[in-house]
Design a protein around this motif. Sequence first.
Motif, PDB file in Angstrom:
ATOM      1  N   ALA A   1      16.320   1.494  -0.485  1.00  0.00           N
ATOM      2  CA  ALA A   1      15.365   1.618   0.626  1.00  0.00           C
ATOM      3  C   ALA A   1      15.458   0.406   1.549  1.00  0.00           C
ATOM      4  CB  ALA A   1      13.946   1.774   0.089  1.00  0.00           C
TER       5      ALA A   1
ATOM      6  N   GLU B   1      10.224   4.328   4.398  1.00  0.00           N
ATOM      7  CA  GLU B   1      10.349   4.322   2.944  1.00  0.00           C
ATOM      8  C   GLU B   1      10.044   2.913   2.424  1.00  0.00           C
ATOM      9  OE1 GLU B   1      10.669   6.444  -0.323  1.00  0.00           O
ATOM     10  OE2 GLU B   1      10.793   7.340   1.671  1.00  0.00           O
TER      11      GLU B   1
ATOM     12  N   THR C   1       6.628  -1.851   3.414  1.00  0.00           N
ATOM     13  CA  THR C   1       7.782  -1.516   4.248  1.00  0.00           C
ATOM     14  C   THR C   1       8.383  -2.823   4.759  1.00  0.00           C
ATOM     15  OG1 THR C   1       6.380  -1.262   6.200  1.00  0.00           O
ATOM     16  CG2 THR C   1       6.901   0.738   4.953  1.00  0.00           C
TER      17      THR C   1
END
Length: 196
Positions: free
Chosen positions: A157, A170, A190
Amino acid sequence: MGTGRRLASGPSAPALSRQAHAGVALLAVAGLGLASCDLLSPRADETAPAENAPAVASAGDFRHSQSEDLSGFYTPVAETGDGEGRLLLVFIGQPADFEAWEKGPRDGGFAPILLEFAGGERVLPERYEVTDDRVRFSGTSADLGRVTLEARLDGGALALARRNLGTDEEPAMEGTVTVDGRSFGGVKFTWSMGGG
């Protein structure tokens, strides 16, 4: 001859020798237990910090071994904390920032990893451990008390967020934030290049 004591000899000598070996083994086990103390647990000298006296940290309190670029701003997806104790972001610097910090001096309002709160408080580390997949942080604030972060990084991610310049939603990190004894678990972060 002299008045000094003589070492035991005869039938009692093996018993004394076994007792001595048992004592040495017990000390070794106790030493291993002390060495495995948790990074985030306060040291005995931290339980009552003197007013305006920063704790003196040793080089062993700061560890980093990341091979990937983790630098950037990690922002909680949902509100974490209340009022001035609401966490705004976690900043992680470049490997060179970690190396400079670990060599010292450690003054000013900057560190290679820090937590920033809504009241403007930046909490600098007293200890940290940063690897490619894990972030552990511990610091103390005059206003917020003891602050810790225990989190796992998601390399996939994070790489995607970096490729998209932070536009990907994500979560790149997830973990537990504790502020003055109050814990917030499952906090998702994030990643972005900037703090806003």
